[in-house]
Design an enzyme around this catalytic site. Structure first.
Site, PDB file in Angstrom:
ATOM      1  N   ALA A 165       0.814  -1.216   0.000  1.00 32.23           N
ATOM      2  CA  ALA A 165       0.000   0.000   0.000  1.00 32.23           C
ATOM      3  C   ALA A 165       0.850   1.270   0.000  1.00 32.23           C
ATOM      4  O   ALA A 165       0.626   2.165  -0.806  1.00 32.23           O
ATOM      5  CB  ALA A 165      -0.945   0.001   1.203  1.00 32.23           C
ATOM      6  N   TYR A 166       1.817   1.363   0.901  1.00 33.73           N
ATOM      7  CA  TYR A 166       2.571   2.607   1.054  1.00 33.73           C
ATOM      8  C   TYR A 166       3.357   2.961  -0.204  1.00 33.73           C
ATOM      9  O   TYR A 166       3.235   4.075  -0.722  1.00 33.73           O
ATOM     10  CB  TYR A 166       3.509   2.523   2.263  1.00 33.73           C
ATOM     11  CG  TYR A 166       4.251   3.806   2.535  1.00 33.73           C
ATOM     12  CD1 TYR A 166       3.605   4.880   3.142  1.00 33.73           C
ATOM     13  CD2 TYR A 166       5.582   3.960   2.174  1.00 33.73           C
ATOM     14  CE1 TYR A 166       4.265   6.071   3.393  1.00 33.73           C
ATOM     15  CE2 TYR A 166       6.255   5.147   2.426  1.00 33.73           C
ATOM     16  CZ  TYR A 166       5.592   6.195   3.034  1.00 33.73           C
ATOM     17  OH  TYR A 166       6.258   7.379   3.274  1.00 33.73           O
ATOM     18  N   LYS A 218       2.765   6.221  -2.886  1.00 29.81           N
ATOM     19  CA  LYS A 218       3.753   7.270  -3.160  1.00 29.81           C
ATOM     20  C   LYS A 218       4.055   7.337  -4.656  1.00 29.81           C
ATOM     21  O   LYS A 218       4.279   8.419  -5.196  1.00 29.81           O
ATOM     22  CB  LYS A 218       5.026   7.049  -2.343  1.00 29.81           C
ATOM     23  CG  LYS A 218       4.807   7.222  -0.848  1.00 29.81           C
ATOM     24  CD  LYS A 218       4.236   8.596  -0.526  1.00 29.81           C
ATOM     25  CE  LYS A 218       4.084   8.823   0.963  1.00 29.81           C
ATOM     26  NZ  LYS A 218       3.570  10.146   1.297  1.00 29.81           N
ATOM     27  N   VAL A 227      12.680   9.662   8.266  1.00 32.00           N
ATOM     28  CA  VAL A 227      12.472  10.547   9.412  1.00 32.00           C
ATOM     29  C   VAL A 227      11.813   9.771  10.554  1.00 32.00           C
ATOM     30  O   VAL A 227      10.905   8.973  10.333  1.00 32.00           O
ATOM     31  CB  VAL A 227      11.596  11.755   9.006  1.00 32.00           C
ATOM     32  CG1 VAL A 227      11.297  12.643  10.202  1.00 32.00           C
ATOM     33  CG2 VAL A 227      12.289  12.554   7.909  1.00 32.00           C
ATOM     34  N   THR A 278       9.253   9.122  12.928  1.00 31.76           N
ATOM     35  CA  THR A 278       7.851   9.529  13.085  1.00 31.76           C
ATOM     36  C   THR A 278       7.046   8.391  13.703  1.00 31.76           C
ATOM     37  O   THR A 278       7.543   7.260  13.840  1.00 31.76           O
ATOM     38  CB  THR A 278       7.215   9.879  11.721  1.00 31.76           C
ATOM     39  OG1 THR A 278       7.176   8.683  10.916  1.00 31.76           O
ATOM     40  CG2 THR A 278       7.981  10.970  10.995  1.00 31.76           C
TER      41      THR A 278
END
Length: 127
Positions: A49-50, A54, A83, A85
């Site tokens: 999915a990710y 993108k 990063v 997160t």
């Protein structure tokens, strides 16, 4: 991705009236088809999915750049790097401030700056 499309469409009328309109979509290197298909390239874990989301976002940037050609609206995609997160359990090696640097650079481009590109700190990210 529908959110990025809807928000962009909603703000375009205001941006067209702006003196220096810029759109910066926050993408990821995992959205690069070139990187995804390069043998031995480290693009992190496989994601159904990710990564495709993108890649879609990057394609959306290209389509908006074509639509906005000849205007003063610049649109680009930015890769902030890995990063720390919530998304990755704060395992990222970069601070939010470091990740934001590329977005700030793209948001403050001069009027003759690039549009329709994909960038990270090191420069252009291959599609």
């Amino acid at each position: 991705m529908i959110g990025a499309l809807r928000v962009t469409n909603a703000v375009l009328p205001m941006l067209r009236r702006s003196a220096a309109p810029r759109i910066v979509m926050m993408s990821s290197g995992v959205g690069s088809l070139t990187r995804q298909t390069t043998p031995g390239a480290d693009t992190g874990p496989i994601s159904g999915a990710y990564s495709p989301s993108k890649t879609f976002l990057n394609a959306l940037v290209v389509q908006y750049a074509k639509e906005l050609a000849g205007t003063n609206v610049l649109i680009n995609a930015a890769c902030p790097g890995y990063v720390a997160t919530d998304l990755n359990g704060f395992r990222g090696v970069r601070t939010p401030e470091q990740g934001a640097a590329v977005a700030i650079r793209l948001a403050t481009l001069p009027d003759d700056g690039p549009t329709g590109g994909f960038f990270e700190d090191a420069g252009v990210v291959p599609w």
